[in-house]
Design an enzyme around this catalytic site. Structure first.
Site, short mmCIF file in Angstrom:
data_model
loop_
_atom_site.label_atom_id
_atom_site.label_comp_id
_atom_site.label_asym_id
_atom_site.label_seq_id
_atom_site.Cartn_x
_atom_site.Cartn_y
_atom_site.Cartn_z
CG ASN A 171 -1.68 1.41 1.42
OD1 ASN A 171 -2.45 1.65 0.65
ND2 ASN A 171 -1.25 2.04 2.48
NE ARG A 190 -11.10 0.78 0.60
CZ ARG A 190 -12.47 0.53 0.41
NH1 ARG A 190 -13.33 1.06 -0.27
NH2 ARG A 190 -12.85 -0.73 1.09
CG ASP A 211 -1.68 5.84 -0.07
OD1 ASP A 211 -1.62 4.81 0.84
OD2 ASP A 211 -2.71 6.25 -0.40
NE ARG A 252 -0.92 -9.28 8.14
CZ ARG A 252 -0.57 -7.79 8.29
NH1 ARG A 252 0.51 -7.36 7.43
NH2 ARG A 252 -1.25 -7.22 9.21
CG ASP A 266 0.74 -4.22 5.99
OD1 ASP A 266 0.64 -4.39 7.19
OD2 ASP A 266 0.86 -2.99 5.64
CG HIS A 315 -5.21 1.67 4.96
ND1 HIS A 315 -5.92 2.74 5.63
CD2 HIS A 315 -5.37 0.73 5.74
CE1 HIS A 315 -6.17 2.67 6.85
NE2 HIS A 315 -5.60 1.29 6.85
CD GLU A 331 -3.70 -5.21 8.75
OE1 GLU A 331 -3.83 -4.74 10.01
OE2 GLU A 331 -3.37 -4.40 7.75
C1 AAO Z 1 5.26 4.04 12.31
C2 AAO Z 1 5.12 5.17 13.79
C3 AAO Z 1 3.99 6.00 13.45
C4 AAO Z 1 4.56 6.92 12.29
C5 AAO Z 1 4.79 5.97 11.11
C6 AAO Z 1 5.52 6.55 9.88
O1 AAO Z 1 4.35 4.33 14.81
O2 AAO Z 1 3.90 7.08 14.28
O3 AAO Z 1 3.72 7.80 11.67
O4 AAO Z 1 5.95 4.82 11.55
O5 AAO Z 1 6.79 7.17 10.23
C7 AAO Z 1 3.17 -0.82 11.84
C8 AAO Z 1 3.07 0.04 13.31
C9 AAO Z 1 3.00 1.40 12.95
C10 AAO Z 1 4.05 1.93 12.25
C11 AAO Z 1 4.16 1.21 10.71
C12 AAO Z 1 5.34 1.78 10.18
O6 AAO Z 1 1.86 -0.75 13.76
O7 AAO Z 1 3.28 2.12 14.39
O8 AAO Z 1 4.16 3.40 12.10
O9 AAO Z 1 4.24 -0.10 10.94
O10 AAO Z 1 6.60 1.55 10.51
C13 AAO Z 1 -4.56 0.73 10.89
C14 AAO Z 1 -4.40 0.08 9.58
C15 AAO Z 1 -3.93 -1.38 9.83
C16 AAO Z 1 -2.49 -1.15 10.40
C17 AAO Z 1 -2.89 -0.76 11.70
C18 AAO Z 1 -1.41 -0.58 12.51
O11 AAO Z 1 -5.80 -0.08 9.12
O12 AAO Z 1 -3.69 -1.81 8.23
O13 AAO Z 1 -3.36 0.54 11.53
N1 AAO Z 1 -1.87 -2.68 10.38
C19 AAO Z 1 -0.88 -3.16 9.50
C20 AAO Z 1 0.27 -3.69 10.02
C21 AAO Z 1 1.16 -2.73 11.13
C22 AAO Z 1 1.79 -1.83 10.18
C23 AAO Z 1 0.94 -1.37 9.15
C24 AAO Z 1 -0.12 -1.81 8.74
C25 AAO Z 1 1.72 -0.34 8.08
O14 AAO Z 1 -0.29 -4.90 10.65
O15 AAO Z 1 2.09 -3.67 11.71
O16 AAO Z 1 2.14 -0.94 11.06
O17 AAO Z 1 2.13 -1.07 7.15
C26 AAO Z 1 -8.79 1.87 13.61
C27 AAO Z 1 -9.02 1.54 12.47
C28 AAO Z 1 -7.80 0.63 11.84
C29 AAO Z 1 -6.65 1.20 12.55
C30 AAO Z 1 -6.36 1.39 13.80
C31 AAO Z 1 -5.02 1.79 14.39
O18 AAO Z 1 -9.13 0.54 14.55
O19 AAO Z 1 -10.31 0.87 12.22
O20 AAO Z 1 -7.94 0.50 10.35
O21 AAO Z 1 -5.55 0.16 11.79
O22 AAO Z 1 -7.43 2.05 14.21
O23 AAO Z 1 -4.86 3.12 14.03
C32 AAO Z 1 -10.99 0.38 18.20
C33 AAO Z 1 -11.92 0.46 16.86
C34 AAO Z 1 -10.79 0.28 15.75
C35 AAO Z 1 -9.80 0.81 15.88
C36 AAO Z 1 -9.29 0.79 17.13
C37 AAO Z 1 -7.77 1.23 17.28
O24 AAO Z 1 -10.91 -1.07 18.50
O25 AAO Z 1 -13.20 -0.28 17.00
O26 AAO Z 1 -11.76 0.25 14.48
O27 AAO Z 1 -9.72 0.94 18.32
O28 AAO Z 1 -7.72 2.63 17.51
#
Ligand code: AAO
Length: 512
Positions: free
Chosen positions: A115, A173, A182, A210, A212, A216, A248
């Site tokens: 993505n 997205r 993006d 998978r 990722d 989005h 995911e």
């Molecule tokens: C890092 C830094 C960031 C910086 C970035 C760029 O931490 O501060 O901005 O670098 O410099 C992983 C880490 C991130 C890391 C990133 C890149 O987790 O911390 O950022 O690598 O190094 C969303 C996405 C989902 C994603 C998830 C983490 O939709 O795809 O965020 N997961 C995958 C991987 C993950 C990875 C990435 C994607 C990026 O598995 O390891 O990130 O490649 C809501 C939304 C979700 C959203 C969450 C989290 O969820 O619905 O879509 O996930 O928020 O923001 C309740 C709600 C639920 C909500 C949840 C959390 O449960 O019902 O809907 O609360 O708030």
């Protein structure tokens, strides 16, 4: 009716929905941040012999090296190029892993980060795992190559360029997730680069991906990419096998994007599963295990033939991604084993077991400030090997949940019960439950604060069985509880709430 059933069965076993696991295997394990060398060994010495179907690996493509904080696990979600070159190993080591795992019937599933590229504020440099240069100032990644034509800047309408509101589908997205660069996946050129990368992995012999951050990616863009993927390598897979796709998508209900947007493309992660199961087993919000009776679609989950299920994943075990506080992890080992055992005993979905490294949690105002800590590694950043102790557990900070007797044995239980319906459900209206899988296996849980002594119909043939939770069948002997099934299929179960693990499981292959 019979034709419909055949069509349904056939439909769920074909194409990108089929996990491609070898016959008789039913689960995969996520060996989070493991080195390719260690995975190859693990396939041969443990996963193959114990009936695991495959391994989800960490992203194999070149990523940004992050030093502040020091080498977080999440640097691997910031791609710099599609060269196979990371802390887990280089391309030769990757090929060796795929070959050796495939040869013992354990297949490899790649975490594909397509993505986006690295964070948008990174600037210019070449501090990446293979030394490829990058510049976020002029949006250039020569290692691919991508240039400023290949990103979504014009489509995103937020002032920051980042996703600001998850209820706005266009933002989710078209804008930057976590400010990551993006990619414009509607562009032929970008799609071509991504399919070249994935097809290269297919040629090496991987079984699926998978995807990722699928939430989005516009479904039509993902569909276009998936439809261009080659069939799997016929050295290991039947002719015209399609790569297994699991996307995911975090959908806990509400929000503008639904998992169903992605059902045509492949399977989808069912995040409700771990969230709700955690609540039930922790007995939060008045939840009880008796409510598990109609677990699955009955709980508003997606259709079973679309679901990829798990108790925790690499994000929500440390408070990232979706799921919330109820998620069970190895930190709550006793409850965690029950949750994983329930998942593996229950027929719903395709199951993924988590295998983690440990880190010192440190909660400040409810947030773990150590949630970034990377895998066990040396001062120069290289990841440590996974040493195996005498008792078959792992050392040096590797948790290896998949090697816990109770979990490994339940992976085998699921293989034995494959294709059998859930039968002989019993519950006490509270937190004692039991169910079988046809005449192949039976499991009983006591999550109440009292002892349990009950005779239940197991559906199993008469005989003495070795409980695979409290012990292990070794040849003719059993190191755990023994359960005697009488000629009418009933057996007595005694489970104390002070037992190390308050559940018992038996199946056809552990008759003593
Ligand atoms: C890092 C830094 C960031 C910086 C970035 C760029 O931490 O501060 O901005 O670098 O410099 C992983 C880490 C991130 C890391 C990133 C890149 O987790 O911390 O950022 O690598 O190094 C969303 C996405 C989902 C994603 C998830 C983490 O939709 O795809 O965020 N997961 C995958 C991987 C993950 C990875 C990435 C994607 C990026 O598995 O390891 O990130 O490649 C809501 C939304 C979700 C959203 C969450 C989290 O969820 O619905 O879509 O996930 O928020 O923001 C309740 C709600 C639920 C909500 C949840 C959390 O449960 O019902 O809907 O609360 O708030």
């Amino acid at each position: 009716m019979r034709l419909l059933l055949i069509l349904l069965l056939f439909g769920s076993c074909t194409g990108q929905f089929n996990p491609n696991v070898a016959c008789g295997r039913t689960s995969i394990v996520h060996l989070f941040e493991w080195r390719w060398e260690d995975i190859a060994e693990e396939c041969e010495r443990y996963l193959g012999p114990n009936g695991f179907g495959g391994v989800q690996i960490s992203p194999p493509n070149e990523n940004l090296i992050i030093t502040n904080p020091n080498r977080p696990w999440w640097e691997r979600y910031q791609p710099i190029s599609y060269k196979i070159c990371t802390r887990s190993g280089d391309e030769d080591q990757f090929k060796d892993m795929v070959t050796r795992c495939n040869n013992v019937g354990v297949y490899i599933y790649v975490d594909a980060v397509i993505n986006h590229m690295c964070g948008s504020g990174v600037g210019k440099g070449s501090s990446s795992t293979c030394g490829s240069s990058y510049s976020t100032n002029d949006e250039s990644f020569p290692g691919v190559p991508y240039s400023n034509f290949d990103f979504n800047d014009n489509k995103c309408k937020t002032s920051s360029g980042d996703i600001e509101n998850y209820d706005d589908t266009d933002q989710v997205r078209n804008c930057r997730l976590l400010s990551l660069m993006d990619l414009a996946l509607e562009k032929e050129y970008v799609r071509g680069k991504i399919t070249d990368y994935l097809n290269k992995l297919i040629a090496i012999g991987v079984a699926g991906f998978r995807i990722d951050a699928s939430k989005h990616i516009w479904p039509r863009d993902l569909q276009a990419i998936v439809s261009r993927l080659n069939n799997l390598n016929t050295h290991w897979f039947p002719n015209v096998s399609r790569p297994f796709i699991f996307q995911e998508v975090i959908d806990l209900g509400g929000g503008g994007i639904s998992v169903s947007d992605y059902f045509d493309i492949g399977r989808v992660t069912e995040f409700k599963y771990g969230t709700k199961l955690g609540k039930l087993i922790r007995k939060w919000d008045g939840e009880k295990m008796a409510y598990l009776k109609n677990w699955g679609e009955g709980w508003g989950f997606m259709p079973t033939d679309r679901a990829l299920v798990f108790v925790d994943n690499h994000d929500n075990q440390r408070g990232h991604g979706g799921g919330g506080d109820s998620i069970l992890t190895f930190f709550d080992a006793r409850l965690y084993k029950m949750a994983v055992a329930f998942m593996l005993a229950h027929p719903y979905g395709f199951t993924r077991v988590m295998s983690s490294f440990s880190w010192p949690r440190n909660f400040v105002n409810g947030k773990d400030i150590n949630d970034w800590i990377g895998p066990p590694s040396y001062n120069n950043g290289s990841i440590k090997a996974v040493p195996i102790n005498e008792d078959s557990t792992c050392g040096d900070g590797w948790v290896c949940e998949h090697r816990w007797r109770q979990i490994k044995n339940m992976v085998i239980f699921r293989n034995v019960a494959d294709g059998q319906a859930l039968t002989n459900w019993w519950d006490n209206g509270q937190n004692q439950i039991a169910f079988g899988r046809g005449n192949t296996g039976f499991i009983v849980f006591n999550n109440d604060n009292c002892d349990m002594d009950i005779t239940l119909n197991t559906g199993l043939p008469a005989g003495t069985y070795c409980d695979i939770i409290s012990g292990q069948k070794n040849g003719d002997s059993c190191t755990g509880k023994q359960i005697t099934v009488s000629s009418n299929g009933t057996a007595n179960f005694r489970i104390s709430n002070s037992d190390a693990d308050p559940f018992v499981a038996i199946h056809l292959n552990v008759k003593v």
